[in-house]
Design a protein around this motif. Sequence first.
Motif, PDB file in Angstrom:
ATOM      1  N   ILE A 255      45.529 -83.179  10.782  1.00 50.88           N
ATOM      2  CA  ILE A 255      46.384 -82.003  10.938  1.00 50.88           C
ATOM      3  C   ILE A 255      47.560 -82.330  11.859  1.00 50.88           C
ATOM      4  CG2 ILE A 255      46.504 -79.645  11.855  1.00 50.88           C
ATOM      5  CD1 ILE A 255      43.625 -79.261  10.937  1.00 50.88           C
ATOM      6  N   GLU A 290      46.828 -78.536   6.914  1.00 54.23           N
ATOM      7  CA  GLU A 290      45.904 -77.417   7.098  1.00 54.23           C
ATOM      8  C   GLU A 290      45.672 -76.703   5.773  1.00 54.23           C
ATOM      9  OE1 GLU A 290      45.285 -75.090  11.094  1.00 54.23           O
ATOM     10  OE2 GLU A 290      47.370 -74.918  10.471  1.00 54.23           O
ATOM     11  N   THR A 441      51.151 -77.605   3.711  1.00 56.30           N
ATOM     12  CA  THR A 441      50.349 -76.530   4.274  1.00 56.30           C
ATOM     13  C   THR A 441      49.923 -75.597   3.150  1.00 56.30           C
ATOM     14  OG1 THR A 441      51.575 -76.609   6.367  1.00 56.30           O
ATOM     15  CG2 THR A 441      50.319 -74.600   5.897  1.00 56.30           C
ATOM     16  N   ARG A 458      40.263 -73.559   8.282  1.00 53.31           N
ATOM     17  CA  ARG A 458      40.653 -72.460   9.160  1.00 53.31           C
ATOM     18  C   ARG A 458      40.607 -71.151   8.380  1.00 53.31           C
ATOM     19  NH1 ARG A 458      46.732 -72.211  11.715  1.00 53.31           N
ATOM     20  NH2 ARG A 458      46.716 -70.073  12.538  1.00 53.31           N
TER      21      ARG A 458
END
Length: 489
Positions: A255, A290, A441, A458
């Motif tokens: 990341i 991410e 992303t 996440r």
Amino acid sequence: MLSLKDISYKTRTGLLILDNINLEIKKGEFVVITGKSGSGKSTLGSVINGLISHYYDGVLTGEAYLNGKDIRTMELSQIGKKVGTVFQDPRSQFFMLDPFNEVAFGLCNMRLNKDEIKQRVTNSLRIFGIENLKEKSIFKLSSGEKQKVAIASCYAMDPDVYLFDEPTANLDIQSIFDLKDILRELKNNGKTIIVLEHRLFYLTELLDRIIVLNDGKIEGEYSSQSLIDIQRKHRDIRRLYLNDLKVVNHNEQKIMKTPILEVKNLSYFHSKKENTGILKDISITAFGNEIIGIIGENGVGKTTFAGICAGLLKETSGTVFIQGKKYVYKKRLGKVYFVMQDSDFQLFAESVNKELSIGKSGAMLTDEEKAAILSRFEILDFKNRHPMTLSRGQKQRLTIATAVSSESNVIFFDEPTSGLDKNSMDLVSNSILEISDTNKTLFIISHDYEFLLSVCNRIVYFKDGSIQADFKLNNDTKKKLWELLSKGR
């Protein structure tokens, strides 16, 4: 209640969709029909509700009986009173402009009196928790809300047989458990229930049998006592039980430290005068590599947030930065790619192969590169077909394939596994992981617990138009994810 003997169906072009189907379903039985995308589930459903016989082009052979009567000799109106259908795409069965009148529409056609119609509509809206939507424009409902309206319309008519085609494709986990309660009630009331479905975890306690289709044929048939055999014999079947799933940890070390997307104090209102906010003071920072899951109930603003970031909607207030540069909403078009939940809204080309070239401003893909992408999503064999002739799952894979080939550094996927079988879900998962390795992303709007565990590192939880939780996803926090998705169910 239902008897199918030697049923086969070919399209007008000669494509064999169903191949010698023999199936009997007893009155009061709960039967689940599953199988990979394109296996013929929806077509089989259209035999059961009479649409194949009365509406579709093509050649149907064999015999089909509903409660002892030949379906092909029955009027569609007669079949409709016996078989209530909730279609895969709820928009395809809407006739009115608001939920109240939509639920009332079928009842009016049954010529019930005004008081009974009002009572049934009110009861159905209450049961599905959508009383507050009864006068809202049907075009402004979320996909999950539309699905609930479609199910409520069927429920209000009180048919003997309920046919559900992917009823949970657009529902959040809480709504799925609400539907499970409704299905249990219908079963206890002696209704015959047929569910065409990929997501099976909510059905294991209810079903009497599972039928597995493959290439238009019945490949397997299992009773509720032999469910353990399904996972072993059919790898394209989604998980029956979710309690033993693990988080797939990946990309944690990759990341990036520099933000790719920054959203600051973002708000969106339908009307400034009415001050009716959909999003309120949203701030989020996302980094390269991410994969962020966006969760929350239907209608809380998840898709609206994606549309604003992608430049499809204009924020009421707030700012959006992409790689450190501020972009007004129109300038975000192309910088942020949005894969919509409804594939039909973003398929434009005359062939699957040409779809991969739509919207490309840079170097065009070579034929070899296109073939590699289509092959990865197992739709290479359809490269010369019109996209609208594909099954829902195949369309879904095609729109995701276009995202794979996009030039955008930020990509939003809205319910990318909606209507997908296990194999297709794995294809999507692997491709999303590959994309994230290129410093992009990715945001995943999803209610699919199994899928979220397989790709995300996440989770961002939306509630009442704002971010209520933002946490790393791992085996220690997966319980928190489930509780947020299911509301403790």
